[in-house]
Motif scaffolding. Structure first.
Motif, PDB file in Angstrom:
ATOM      1  N   PRO A 151     -23.200  51.959 -64.915  1.00 47.88           N
ATOM      2  CA  PRO A 151     -22.581  51.935 -66.253  1.00 47.88           C
ATOM      3  C   PRO A 151     -23.201  50.885 -67.175  1.00 47.88           C
TER       4      PRO A 151
ATOM      5  N   ALA B 233     -26.403  52.299 -68.408  1.00 50.78           N
ATOM      6  CA  ALA B 233     -26.197  53.473 -69.253  1.00 50.78           C
ATOM      7  C   ALA B 233     -25.410  53.054 -70.491  1.00 50.78           C
TER       8      ALA B 233
ATOM      9  N   ARG C 111     -22.283  52.635 -70.938  1.00 51.56           N
ATOM     10  CA  ARG C 111     -21.059  53.396 -71.181  1.00 51.56           C
ATOM     11  C   ARG C 111     -20.209  53.349 -69.901  1.00 51.56           C
ATOM     12  N   PRO C 112     -18.909  53.607 -70.034  1.00 53.48           N
ATOM     13  CA  PRO C 112     -18.070  53.625 -68.838  1.00 53.48           C
ATOM     14  C   PRO C 112     -18.518  54.712 -67.870  1.00 53.48           C
ATOM     15  N   ILE C 113     -18.198  54.517 -66.607  1.00 52.55           N
ATOM     16  CA  ILE C 113     -18.580  55.512 -65.604  1.00 52.55           C
ATOM     17  C   ILE C 113     -17.900  56.840 -65.936  1.00 52.55           C
ATOM     18  N   VAL C 114     -18.625  57.915 -65.712  1.00 51.68           N
ATOM     19  CA  VAL C 114     -18.038  59.247 -65.888  1.00 51.68           C
ATOM     20  C   VAL C 114     -17.367  59.594 -64.561  1.00 51.68           C
TER      21      VAL C 114
ATOM     22  N   TYR D  35     -14.291  58.240 -63.002  1.00 53.61           N
ATOM     23  CA  TYR D  35     -13.716  57.128 -62.221  1.00 53.61           C
ATOM     24  C   TYR D  35     -12.891  57.656 -61.045  1.00 53.61           C
TER      25      TYR D  35
ATOM     26  N   VAL E  19     -21.827  61.809 -59.826  1.00 48.53           N
ATOM     27  CA  VAL E  19     -21.163  60.955 -60.820  1.00 48.53           C
ATOM     28  C   VAL E  19     -22.186  60.015 -61.464  1.00 48.53           C
ATOM     29  N   PHE E  20     -23.062  59.439 -60.638  1.00 49.42           N
ATOM     30  CA  PHE E  20     -24.074  58.531 -61.199  1.00 49.42           C
ATOM     31  C   PHE E  20     -25.016  59.280 -62.135  1.00 49.42           C
TER      32      PHE E  20
ATOM     33  N   THR F 213     -23.262  59.948 -65.343  1.00 51.90           N
ATOM     34  CA  THR F 213     -23.144  58.754 -66.177  1.00 51.90           C
ATOM     35  C   THR F 213     -24.467  58.450 -66.867  1.00 51.90           C
TER      36      THR F 213
ATOM     37  N   ALA G 109     -25.006  60.931 -69.653  1.00 53.45           N
ATOM     38  CA  ALA G 109     -24.114  60.760 -70.794  1.00 53.45           C
ATOM     39  C   ALA G 109     -24.445  59.508 -71.601  1.00 53.45           C
ATOM     40  N   GLY G 110     -25.171  58.567 -70.972  1.00 54.30           N
ATOM     41  CA  GLY G 110     -25.485  57.331 -71.668  1.00 54.30           C
ATOM     42  C   GLY G 110     -26.961  57.285 -72.055  1.00 54.30           C
TER      43      GLY G 110
END
Lengths: 126, 834
Positions: free
Chosen positions: B280, B283, B285-288, B290, B342-343, B346, B349-350
């Protein structure tokens, strides 16, 4: 009146479904291991054992479905979207519900995986 | 709230600094502060890693060409055994205890973890045990039977010498340290988070570590139980693994792998946890997802306990059993995959910044995925039958461990180094190191897949030239040295003097999580404890750092000269107690070294030294408890700031001590369950598991069970009487309970003793003795606890209000009574007295 309160204030509900998986797994493994080690001693056949473990599987799956339903309810039946990161009790409950629901899904699949050998293997050493 | 004047602030800071000061001179080593312990722990683990890495290079040199005689066969065996043992027990697991102890307090917004002296004790146990195990190779006495010590090879004293004892006792000692760390981490994460940090706001690192600590609690005890059986066989010839006398080597494999497989995830999850902090940040940004990470952590934690038999696919177990474990081994790929997706999500998305930590992280994941895929292959029974015990497995496990653990760790070193020194490591050296390690690793380990498929078995010290393995091995050796040069570069980067480099800003990566509030020069953890309202507080709470530094949070002062932190509720992190934690002390070192003395003396069968060290350990622990725990404060309540007043003393489930006892006993109960598993295991493999030997009868075991139950009831009565503040009657009840316990212990031993059960003739009397002894030893510990409570009562340190000691002892008794009823019930009634 509800049988199980809507908001269970505990961290432990998160672990219900995986615990059911663990119990199911142990039941299958221990029963089969003891049956096969004590071959000929048990008063029932391999088929009967498979059937019994099949029933155990159904019980486990229904337990997980119940846990999933309660989690879904706690999650407000999907009324709010994640990430549930507001600093409120409500979001904390929604998070718990969602995470429990996800774990119930994983546990369901894992129990099904664990039951597949019962379908395909018909003896201790085929 | 109005701000303090700058003089008041300076005065507060001076008081805090004084309270949390690290002593100087030789007393520096008596520090128990989490930043020092974490640093020492990490440095020690890293040194052990480098040592084991050198052993690996020796192994690779020996295997570089066919028919080589660089190492003798015996030295080769010692080198690879110690390499595996050290990497697993002295590096992979402890490095995360180190990172967690270092990072968690500031990450959770706490001053300290709840039991700093326990962390220090764990570190010193680990360091001493580690030096003992590693040192053995310089005397040619290292363990030489492979890192999983299979009997009958490892029980053969002719072959394995003292090495196996060093392994068993040295590592048992280190396992104590791991369990201590698990207790510390669980209680710390559950009870010491900053106010407002509800469980949906916890940093993912804390989620992972909570799961990992729970896993340690259920994974390490079976190994301890196995170690006990193993050592009893080696020391006193009790035949647990000797098939000729009813034992079975397979029991060791079960106990070892019930530990060993979860251990892989105990190693892997914290590394992924580091990635969950690093990704995060880079990237931005918060983790996509959680909650999906929480799913993955908990799911992996559970499923990892259903995999152990996949290490035993070739031992002839019923195929239906193998199939259950194969299914679970495939299922665990699901949560593992979730984390990787998830990684990736993230990052997508970032806006990814490809810095050195990301490079190591991403490279590690790529390697880990290859290892994961070969893992899915070997989880299939028919494939495993072909690949078992070949270099294919060696390749698989190194892909998993180095990709899943070492690379993320190096990523973590590059990422968190500014917290140690306020400076970054070199980007240029880091990039070169990464490419050397990444390329070197693949050159070293990829050919092992092929050598394995061509049939090269593990652990051969040399091989003939004409069977098609030589090129693969030569390439592997070259790769190993390239890899090692990369590791060396990392070490150089960490150790090179940096005083000419200017100090950087406090949060150089612009990270959002709370550990970046910690200031490398200050020892107080956090200047004042903030209220948290976000998963990424530094990003979302703009005045956070300023407020913390201005002392606008909780506990901005240390007026009473005590080290204090907050205890909060498990779910919603509401402040419930101001906890005073232990400060600098030499007692932890004395306790750790004398306990180390017990284990080392046992290795060499120096019985008198063992007893002396055991008494010293007990004395040190009692002194530590007496002076440092359940201290009755001068005032009941403490003004913690922000208009809140909290109690300084709590007991029962409210207190952290009660939780620590509960968690310790859960681990203890697991070890006991493993012994009972052994009992029933022997029953399943034999038609008549007593083999005609006399049992302990029904009378004495059932008497023992009854007396233990009475003693437990007396303890409940003592707690109740104490609540009514009748000190004299409490004393009397405790004394009665103690006598009952003593009688119960005697009755417990009377069964096997009076029926003259000889534990060396057959496994049945041996396992009966072990179960009885386990229970009676716990009874002995209970007597010490009862005496301790009696002494506290006599010294006026226990009353109705201040009853933490007694409540914790009663909690111990709940576990003990279950143990006693199970043990003596089973011994007396199953499989029927003869």
């Amino acid at each position: 009146m509800r049988l199980i309160p809507k908001d269970v204030e505990s961290l432990w509900t998160l672990f219900t479904a995986p615990t059911v998986w663990a119990l199911h797994f142990l039941a299958c493994y221990v029963t089969a291991a003891v049956f096969c080690a004590k071959a000929g001693v048990a008063p029932f056949s391999f088929e009967a054992m498979r059937l019994a473990l099949g029933v155990v599987t159904l019980v486990a799956l229904s337990g997980i479905v119940l846990s999933a339903y309660l989690a879904w309810r706690q999650w407000g039946f999907g009324s709010g979207d994640p990430p549930h990161d507001e600093p409120t009790r409500k979001d904390r409950l929604l998070f718990q519900g969602f995470a429990t629901l996800l774990l119930s899904g994983l546990s369901f699949v894992a129990v099904v995986f664990g039951a597949v050998p019962l379908l395909f293997i018909g003896a201790c050493q085929p | 709230m109005t701000d303090l004047s700058s003089e008041d602030r300076t005065a507060q800071e001076a008081r805090l600094r004084e309270v949390w000061r690290t002593p100087s001179g030789w007393r520096y080593w008596t520090s128990v502060n989490n930043t020092e312990i974490g640093l020492w722990y990490g440095a020690a683990a890293f040194v052990f890693m480098l040592f084991a890495g050198v052993l690996a290079l020796l192994v690779r040199v020996q295997l570089a060409v066919p028919g080589n005689d660089f190492l003798s066969a015996d030295m080769f065996n010692q080198a690879f055994t110690l390499h595996g043992t050290v990497m697993m027990f002295l590096f992979a697991v402890p490095i995360f205890e180190a990172v967690a102890i270092f990072l968690l307090p500031s990450m959770l917004g706490a001053r300290e973890l709840p039991f700093p002296r326990l962390s220090a004790f764990g570190f010193w146990s680990f360091a001493l045990g580690g030096v003992f195990v590693c040192g053995s190779i310089f005397f040619g006495a290292a363990p030489n039977t492979g890192w999983f010590m299979y009997p009958p090879l490892a029980t053969d004293k002719e072959y394995s010498g003292i090495g196996a004892d060093i392994w068993l006792l040295g590592l048992s000692f280190i396992e104590v340290a791991s369990i201590a760390a698990a207790v510390e981490l669980i209680v710390g994460i559950m009870k010491c988070r900053a106010p407002g940090m509800r469980i949906n706001m916890m940093p993912l690192f804390a989620w992972y570590l909570l799961i990992v600590a729970g896993m340690i609690l259920f994974a390490f005890p079976p190994l301890i139980a196995g170690d006990i059986l193993f050592e009893m066989e080696r020391m006193f010839d009790w035949p647990f693994f000797d098939a000729a006398r009813g034992g079975d080597p397979l029991l060791w494999q079960h106990l070892f792998w019930i530990f060993g497989h979860p251990e892989v995830y105990i190693i892997f999850l914290p590394a992924i946890a580091l990635m969950a902090m690093i990704v995060p940040t880079f990237a931005q940004r918060p983790i996509v997802g959680y909650s999906w990470i929480v799913l993955a952590a908990v799911g992996t934690g559970f499923l990892s306990f259903g995999l152990w038999v996949h290490h035993m696919f070739t031992t002839g177990l019923p195929q239906i059993s193998l199939a259950f474990f194969s299914a679970a081994s495939e299922a665990v790929a699901i949560p593992t995959g979730v984390q990787i997706f998830v990684f990736i999500a993230t990052m997508l998305a970032g806006r990814v910044i490809f810095s050195v930590p990301m490079l190591f992280g991403a490279g590690g994941l790529a390697i880990f995925i290859i290892g994961g895929l070969t893992g899915v292959m070997v989880a299939l029974v028919p494939f495993d039958w072909q690949a078992h015990d070949t270099y294919f497995i060696v390749a698989h496990l190194h892909y998993v461990l180095i990709g899943g653990m070492l690379f993320p760790i190096v990523a973590g070193i590059y990422y968190y180094y500014p917290l140690l020194d306020a400076r970054k490591l070199s980007d240029r050296l880091g990039k070169i190191a990464f490419w050397l390690m990444f390329v070197g690793f693949n050159v070293a380990f990829f050919p092992m897949h092929l050598a394995g498929l061509r049939g090269m078995p593990r652990r051969v010290f040399t091989y003939p030239a004409d069977i098609g393995w030589d090129w693969f091995n030569l390439i592997s050796t070259i790769g190993a040295f390239i890899f090692a040069s990369g590791v060396t570069l990392v070490v150089i980067d960490v150790l090179r003097p940096k005083h000419r480099q200017p100090k950087g800003e406090q949060n150089p990566w612009n990270s959002g999580t709370l550990e970046w509030i910690s200031e490398p020069e200050e020892k107080w953890g956090v200047r004042s404890i903030p209220i948290i309202t976000s998963r990424y507080p530094i990003w979302d709470q703009p005045s956070l750092i300023e407020d913390i530094k201005a002392g606008r949070g909780y506990l901005p002062d240390a007026k009473d000269g005590a080290r204090e932190t907050l205890v909060t509720s498990v779910l919603d992190a509401k402040p419930i107690q101001c906890l005073r934690v232990g400060g600098t002390s030499i007692l932890t070192i004395v306790a750790a070294f004398s306990l180390g003395g017990v284990f080392i003396a046992l290795t060499f069968h120096w019985w008198i030294t063992t007893i002396v060290c055991a008494i010293m350990t007990l004395a040190a622990i009692i002194a530590w408890l007496w002076t440092g725990t359940a201290v009755i404060p001068k005032e009941e309540m403490r003004d913690v700031g922000l208009g809140e007043t909290l109690p300084l003393y709590t007991s029962g489930p409210q207190s952290v001590g009660w939780w620590a006892m509960f968690i310790t006993m859960a681990g203890d109960g697991t070890a006991y369950a493993s012994l009972m598993f052994g009992y029933f295991f022997y029953w399943t493999i034999h038609e008549d598991f007593t083999a005609g030997h006399a049992g302990p009868g029904m009378l004495w075991p059932l008497t023992a069970a009854g007396l233990f139950t009475l003693a437990w009831a007396a303890m409940l009565a003592a707690r109740w009487v104490n609540e009514t503040d009748r000190r004299g009657l409490t004393r009397l009840t405790l004394a009665v309970a103690m006598l009952l316990t003593l009688a119960a212990c005697c009755a417990g031993l009377a069964g096997p003793y009076l029926t003259s059960m000889d534990p060396t003739v057959h496994v049945y009397p041996a396992i009966v003795w072990v179960v009885a002894l386990w229970t009676v030893v716990h009874g002995g510990v209970a007597i010490i606890m009862q005496l301790y409570c009696l002494a506290r009562n006599l010294a006026g340190r226990m009353s109705a209000r201040h009853d933490m000691d007694l409540r914790n002892v009663v909690l111990y008794w709940h576990f003990l009574v279950i143990t006693a009823i199970t043990s003596f019930g089973v011994l007396g009634l199953f499989p029927g007295s003869r």
